[in-house]
Design an enzyme around this catalytic site. Sequence first.
Site, PDB file in Angstrom:
ATOM      1  N   TRP A 178       0.799  -1.228   0.000  1.00 36.52           N
ATOM      2  CA  TRP A 178       0.000   0.000   0.000  1.00 36.52           C
ATOM      3  C   TRP A 178       0.829   1.274   0.000  1.00 36.52           C
ATOM      4  O   TRP A 178       0.287   2.365   0.002  1.00 36.52           O
ATOM      5  CB  TRP A 178      -0.960   0.026   1.190  1.00 36.52           C
ATOM      6  CG  TRP A 178      -0.369  -0.477   2.478  1.00 36.52           C
ATOM      7  CD1 TRP A 178      -0.606  -1.690   3.059  1.00 36.52           C
ATOM      8  CD2 TRP A 178       0.564   0.191   3.344  1.00 36.52           C
ATOM      9  NE1 TRP A 178       0.119  -1.831   4.209  1.00 36.52           N
ATOM     10  CE2 TRP A 178       0.837  -0.693   4.415  1.00 36.52           C
ATOM     11  CE3 TRP A 178       1.188   1.435   3.314  1.00 36.52           C
ATOM     12  CZ2 TRP A 178       1.712  -0.363   5.442  1.00 36.52           C
ATOM     13  CZ3 TRP A 178       2.064   1.769   4.337  1.00 36.52           C
ATOM     14  CH2 TRP A 178       2.314   0.865   5.387  1.00 36.52           C
ATOM     15  N   ASN A 179       2.155   1.165   0.033  1.00 33.76           N
ATOM     16  CA  ASN A 179       2.916   2.408   0.209  1.00 33.76           C
ATOM     17  C   ASN A 179       3.172   3.176  -1.099  1.00 33.76           C
ATOM     18  O   ASN A 179       3.210   4.398  -1.093  1.00 33.76           O
ATOM     19  CB  ASN A 179       4.232   2.125   0.953  1.00 33.76           C
ATOM     20  CG  ASN A 179       5.101   1.121   0.242  1.00 33.76           C
ATOM     21  OD1 ASN A 179       4.644   0.387  -0.616  1.00 33.76           O
ATOM     22  ND2 ASN A 179       6.363   1.089   0.614  1.00 33.76           N
TER      23      ASN A 179
ATOM     24  N   SER B 177      -3.119  -3.602  -2.944  1.00 36.02           N
ATOM     25  CA  SER B 177      -3.436  -3.802  -1.526  1.00 36.02           C
ATOM     26  C   SER B 177      -4.857  -3.308  -1.289  1.00 36.02           C
ATOM     27  O   SER B 177      -5.277  -2.301  -1.845  1.00 36.02           O
ATOM     28  CB  SER B 177      -2.460  -2.996  -0.672  1.00 36.02           C
ATOM     29  OG  SER B 177      -2.989  -2.860   0.636  1.00 36.02           O
TER      30      SER B 177
ATOM     31  N   PRO C  26       6.475 -12.199   5.858  1.00 37.84           N
ATOM     32  CA  PRO C  26       5.529 -13.307   6.129  1.00 37.84           C
ATOM     33  C   PRO C  26       4.609 -13.600   4.944  1.00 37.84           C
ATOM     34  O   PRO C  26       4.386 -14.770   4.608  1.00 37.84           O
ATOM     35  CB  PRO C  26       4.720 -12.804   7.337  1.00 37.84           C
ATOM     36  CG  PRO C  26       5.606 -11.791   7.993  1.00 37.84           C
ATOM     37  CD  PRO C  26       6.414 -11.162   6.902  1.00 37.84           C
ATOM     38  N   THR C  27       4.098 -12.558   4.274  1.00 32.79           N
ATOM     39  CA  THR C  27       3.255 -12.789   3.093  1.00 32.79           C
ATOM     40  C   THR C  27       4.102 -13.408   1.978  1.00 32.79           C
ATOM     41  O   THR C  27       3.653 -14.300   1.265  1.00 32.79           O
ATOM     42  CB  THR C  27       2.627 -11.466   2.611  1.00 32.79           C
ATOM     43  OG1 THR C  27       1.886 -10.914   3.699  1.00 32.79           O
ATOM     44  CG2 THR C  27       1.699 -11.669   1.434  1.00 32.79           C
TER      45      THR C  27
ATOM     46  N   ILE D 208       5.288 -24.627  -9.507  1.00 30.44           N
ATOM     47  CA  ILE D 208       6.588 -24.368 -10.179  1.00 30.44           C
ATOM     48  C   ILE D 208       6.495 -23.082 -11.006  1.00 30.44           C
ATOM     49  O   ILE D 208       6.764 -23.069 -12.210  1.00 30.44           O
ATOM     50  CB  ILE D 208       7.043 -25.551 -11.065  1.00 30.44           C
ATOM     51  CG1 ILE D 208       6.752 -26.893 -10.414  1.00 30.44           C
ATOM     52  CG2 ILE D 208       8.526 -25.444 -11.431  1.00 30.44           C
ATOM     53  CD1 ILE D 208       7.674 -27.333  -9.318  1.00 30.44           C
TER      54      ILE D 208
ATOM     55  N   GLU E 146       9.591  -8.824  -3.689  1.00 30.80           N
ATOM     56  CA  GLU E 146      10.143  -7.563  -3.166  1.00 30.80           C
ATOM     57  C   GLU E 146       9.604  -7.414  -1.757  1.00 30.80           C
ATOM     58  O   GLU E 146       8.454  -7.019  -1.570  1.00 30.80           O
ATOM     59  CB  GLU E 146       9.681  -6.393  -4.038  1.00 30.80           C
ATOM     60  CG  GLU E 146      10.287  -6.359  -5.418  1.00 30.80           C
ATOM     61  CD  GLU E 146      11.766  -6.030  -5.403  1.00 30.80           C
ATOM     62  OE1 GLU E 146      12.313  -5.669  -4.341  1.00 30.80           O
ATOM     63  OE2 GLU E 146      12.392  -6.156  -6.466  1.00 30.80           O
TER      64      GLU E 146
ATOM     65  N   GLU F 229      13.712  -5.876  -9.665  1.00 30.33           N
ATOM     66  CA  GLU F 229      12.836  -5.049 -10.485  1.00 30.33           C
ATOM     67  C   GLU F 229      13.679  -3.965 -11.142  1.00 30.33           C
ATOM     68  O   GLU F 229      14.822  -3.716 -10.767  1.00 30.33           O
ATOM     69  CB  GLU F 229      11.734  -4.413  -9.616  1.00 30.33           C
ATOM     70  CG  GLU F 229      10.777  -5.474  -9.103  1.00 30.33           C
ATOM     71  CD  GLU F 229       9.430  -4.940  -8.649  1.00 30.33           C
ATOM     72  OE1 GLU F 229       9.402  -4.049  -7.791  1.00 30.33           O
ATOM     73  OE2 GLU F 229       8.399  -5.436  -9.160  1.00 30.33           O
TER      74      GLU F 229
HETATM   75  P1  NDP Z   1       1.524  -7.416   3.088  1.00 30.52           P
HETATM   76  O1  NDP Z   1       2.569  -8.445   2.980  1.00 30.52           O
HETATM   77  O2  NDP Z   1       0.603  -7.430   4.237  1.00 30.52           O
HETATM   78  O3  NDP Z   1       0.588  -7.462   1.774  1.00 30.52           O
HETATM   79  C1  NDP Z   1       1.140  -7.371   0.465  1.00 30.52           C
HETATM   80  C2  NDP Z   1       0.082  -7.777  -0.544  1.00 30.52           C
HETATM   81  O4  NDP Z   1      -0.133  -9.183  -0.473  1.00 30.52           O
HETATM   82  C3  NDP Z   1      -1.277  -7.137  -0.309  1.00 30.52           C
HETATM   83  O5  NDP Z   1      -1.875  -6.837  -1.550  1.00 30.52           O
HETATM   84  C4  NDP Z   1      -2.016  -8.227   0.405  1.00 30.52           C
HETATM   85  O6  NDP Z   1      -3.410  -8.099   0.280  1.00 30.52           O
HETATM   86  C5  NDP Z   1      -1.518  -9.454  -0.305  1.00 30.52           C
HETATM   87  N1  NDP Z   1      -1.652 -10.709   0.425  1.00 30.52           N
HETATM   88  C6  NDP Z   1      -1.657 -10.897   1.766  1.00 30.52           C
HETATM   89  N2  NDP Z   1      -1.736 -12.220   2.064  1.00 30.52           N
HETATM   90  C7  NDP Z   1      -1.770 -12.881   0.876  1.00 30.52           C
HETATM   91  C8  NDP Z   1      -1.830 -14.279   0.509  1.00 30.52           C
HETATM   92  N3  NDP Z   1      -1.849 -15.243   1.423  1.00 30.52           N
HETATM   93  N4  NDP Z   1      -1.851 -14.582  -0.811  1.00 30.52           N
HETATM   94  C9  NDP Z   1      -1.809 -13.608  -1.751  1.00 30.52           C
HETATM   95  N5  NDP Z   1      -1.759 -12.280  -1.463  1.00 30.52           N
HETATM   96  C10 NDP Z   1      -1.727 -11.917  -0.164  1.00 30.52           C
HETATM   97  O7  NDP Z   1       2.301  -6.044   2.960  1.00 30.52           O
HETATM   98  P2  NDP Z   1       1.776  -4.548   3.173  1.00 30.52           P
HETATM   99  O8  NDP Z   1       0.726  -4.260   2.153  1.00 30.52           O
HETATM  100  O9  NDP Z   1       1.469  -4.356   4.609  1.00 30.52           O
HETATM  101  O10 NDP Z   1       3.056  -3.696   2.755  1.00 30.52           O
HETATM  102  C11 NDP Z   1       4.109  -3.457   3.610  1.00 30.52           C
HETATM  103  C12 NDP Z   1       5.244  -4.423   3.370  1.00 30.52           C
HETATM  104  O11 NDP Z   1       5.645  -4.356   2.001  1.00 30.52           O
HETATM  105  C13 NDP Z   1       6.484  -4.095   4.177  1.00 30.52           C
HETATM  106  O12 NDP Z   1       7.031  -5.267   4.705  1.00 30.52           O
HETATM  107  C14 NDP Z   1       7.422  -3.498   3.140  1.00 30.52           C
HETATM  108  O13 NDP Z   1       8.765  -3.598   3.450  1.00 30.52           O
HETATM  109  C15 NDP Z   1       7.057  -4.272   1.927  1.00 30.52           C
HETATM  110  N6  NDP Z   1       7.477  -3.533   0.742  1.00 30.52           N
HETATM  111  C16 NDP Z   1       8.549  -4.006   0.018  1.00 30.52           C
HETATM  112  C17 NDP Z   1       9.025  -3.290  -1.058  1.00 30.52           C
HETATM  113  C18 NDP Z   1      10.173  -3.798  -1.869  1.00 30.52           C
HETATM  114  O14 NDP Z   1      10.270  -3.434  -3.027  1.00 30.52           O
HETATM  115  N7  NDP Z   1      11.053  -4.621  -1.345  1.00 30.52           N
HETATM  116  C19 NDP Z   1       8.432  -2.004  -1.450  1.00 30.52           C
HETATM  117  C20 NDP Z   1       7.297  -1.627  -0.658  1.00 30.52           C
HETATM  118  C21 NDP Z   1       6.853  -2.369   0.418  1.00 30.52           C
HETATM  119  P3  NDP Z   1      -4.222  -7.180   1.330  1.00 30.52           P
HETATM  120  O15 NDP Z   1      -3.364  -6.065   1.773  1.00 30.52           O
HETATM  121  O16 NDP Z   1      -5.333  -6.726   0.505  1.00 30.52           O
HETATM  122  O17 NDP Z   1      -4.564  -8.102   2.446  1.00 30.52           O
END
Ligand code: NDP
Length: 485
Positions: free
Chosen positions: A153-154, A179, A232-233, A245, A251, A459
Site C-alpha cells: 500500500w505504500n 493492496s 511473512p506474506t 513451479i 520484493e 525489479e
Molecule cells: P503485506 O505483505 O501485508 O501485503 C502485500 C500484498 O499481499 C497485499 O496486496 C495483500 O493483500 C496481499 N496478500 C496478503 N496475504 C496474501 C496471501 N496469502 N496470498 C496472496 N496475497 C496476499 O504487505 P503490506 O501491504 O502491509 O506492505 C508493507 C510491506 O511491504 C512491508 O514489509 C514493506 O517492506 C514491503 N514492501 C517491500 C518493497 C520492496 O520493493 N522490497 C516495497 C514496498 C513495500 P491485502 O493487503 O489486501 O490483504
Amino acid sequence: MTYPTQPQASHYIAGEYAEDTSGAPIPVICPATGDTIATVHAATPALIERAITAAGEAQRAWAALTGTERGRILRRAADLIRERNRDLSVLETRDTGKPLQETLVADATSGADALEYFGGLAGTLTGEHIQLGEDWVYTRREPLGVCLGIGAWNYPTQIACWKAAPALACGNAMIFKPSETTPLSALKVAEILTEAGLPAGLFNVLQGAGDVGAALVEDPRIAKVSLTGSVPTGRKIYAAAAAGIKHVTMELGGKSPLIIFDDADLEDAVGGAILGNFYSSGQVCSNGTRVFVHRAIKEKFLSRLAERMQGAVLGDPLDEATNFGPLVSARQLEIVQDHVARAKAKGARLITGGEVLDQPGFWISPAVFADVSDDMAIARDEIFGPVMAVLDFETEDEVISRANATEFGLSAGVFTRDISRAHRVVAQVQAGTCFINSYNDAPVEAPFGGMKASGVGRENSKAAIAHYSQLKSVYVRMGRVEAPF
Ligand code: NDP
C-alpha cells in the site's frame, strides 16, 4: 467531494471497468481524516475467471507484435501519466495519505519512468546465435504468459507500473491485485494504458484481500507471481507459487543499516538519515532504520538531527507545504505506537517525536531514539513507520558485522569522505541496493531488490527482463542425423 480522478468502478477487466457488488465491500479510507472516500468490492470467483480468461486470450496476440509496437504503447502511456501527474498525485495522496509534495515527484512520475524505460527496451529484446561448427543454436526470448502482480500500500501507482511495464514489454499479460488498503490508483493506470492503445485484457485490476491474491496465485493459468509485500506474506506466496513451479519476484521488507562514519559530511549524513527514515512517513521498504553513528560524532549528529526535525511540517497532505503525512491506516498507527512504547520501556532515549496527534486520521510525529541496542525490537523488527533507531559503533569491522546480523538484506547506506572505505564497506554488507553518501534513490535504470529474506529477483533495469521472460534454445543441424541404429 468527488475528484476528477476517482475510478468509475472496483475492477478493470478486458479493457473496461467492471463491478460486482456481491463481493465484500472494502471501504477506502483517507488516512489524513479517517473519512471514507470510496468503497470498492472484492473480486468474486466469476470476475477472477473473467480476468484470467481475458488475459490469456489477449496475451497471444500481444506476444506476436514486434517489441517496437508494444513499446510504443507503453511510451504513450508514460506521456499520458506525466500530463495527468497532478490529478493522479491528488488521488494517490487521498488514498495513501502521503503529502502531495511527495506524490507529485515520486509516484506517478516514477511509474511513467518505468513505462518509458521498458517501452524503449521492448524493441531491443533479442536472443543470441551460438555457432557450433556447421550447426548452430539460436535462442528466443519468449514471454511467460499471464503474470500476476500483488502490491503493497505504500507506492500503489509505482508498484503497479514497475510490474506492468517489464511484463508487457516482454509480451506478457498482467493481472494486478492492489493492496486492499490503497485500491484506487492501479485502476487509473489501467484506464490510461487502454487510452494509450493497449489491447483489452492485457492489464487487468482485481480488488480484494489476501484471499483473492491467494486464489490467483494458485490458478494454474498464472505463470508468474511478482509480490511487493512483507516477509511473512512473501513466505506464503512463494510456497504457493512453488507448488505450481511458477516464476516469482519477491520484493519484501527490510531493516536496513545506514552507517555514518566520523569523517562524514554531517549535514549530508543528517539529511540522508531524514530521507531514509521519514519520507512517506517512514513507510518505505528500503529505509535505513538502523542508523549506526560513529561514537565520536554521535552527540553532534543527534543535536543537528533534532534541530532539523523541527522542519517537519505535519498538516493537510494536499497542502504542498506539508512534508510529513499520516500513517496509512489505524492498524499501522497501532503497530508504530506499540513499538514506540516498547522502545521507551526498554530504555531507548527518545530524542524527539513519537506522539500521537489528537485529531482524526492516523497521525504520529516522527520519532528518533538514541542509545538503541541491537537486541531491542526497534533495532530488529521492520516497523514500517517513522521511527529512527540510532545505534553507536567504534570500528569498521564491528559495524559491518552488526549491520549484517539480520534476516533482511534489502538496502544499506554508507556516509564517509573516505572513498576506499565506502567501497570496502558496501562490498561486505549483505544488501541488494546500496548507497554511498546518499539514500533511497531508485532510478528505473538500476536494478532494485533484496538479498536474504528481503527478496528474490530484481525489479527495474535490464535485469527485470530476465524475470518476465524465458529463453528457448533451438538447435539447428545442417548435416545428416547419425543415429546408433
Ligand atoms: P503485506 O505483505 O501485508 O501485503 C502485500 C500484498 O499481499 C497485499 O496486496 C495483500 O493483500 C496481499 N496478500 C496478503 N496475504 C496474501 C496471501 N496469502 N496470498 C496472496 N496475497 C496476499 O504487505 P503490506 O501491504 O502491509 O506492505 C508493507 C510491506 O511491504 C512491508 O514489509 C514493506 O517492506 C514491503 N514492501 C517491500 C518493497 C520492496 O520493493 N522490497 C516495497 C514496498 C513495500 P491485502 O493487503 O489486501 O490483504
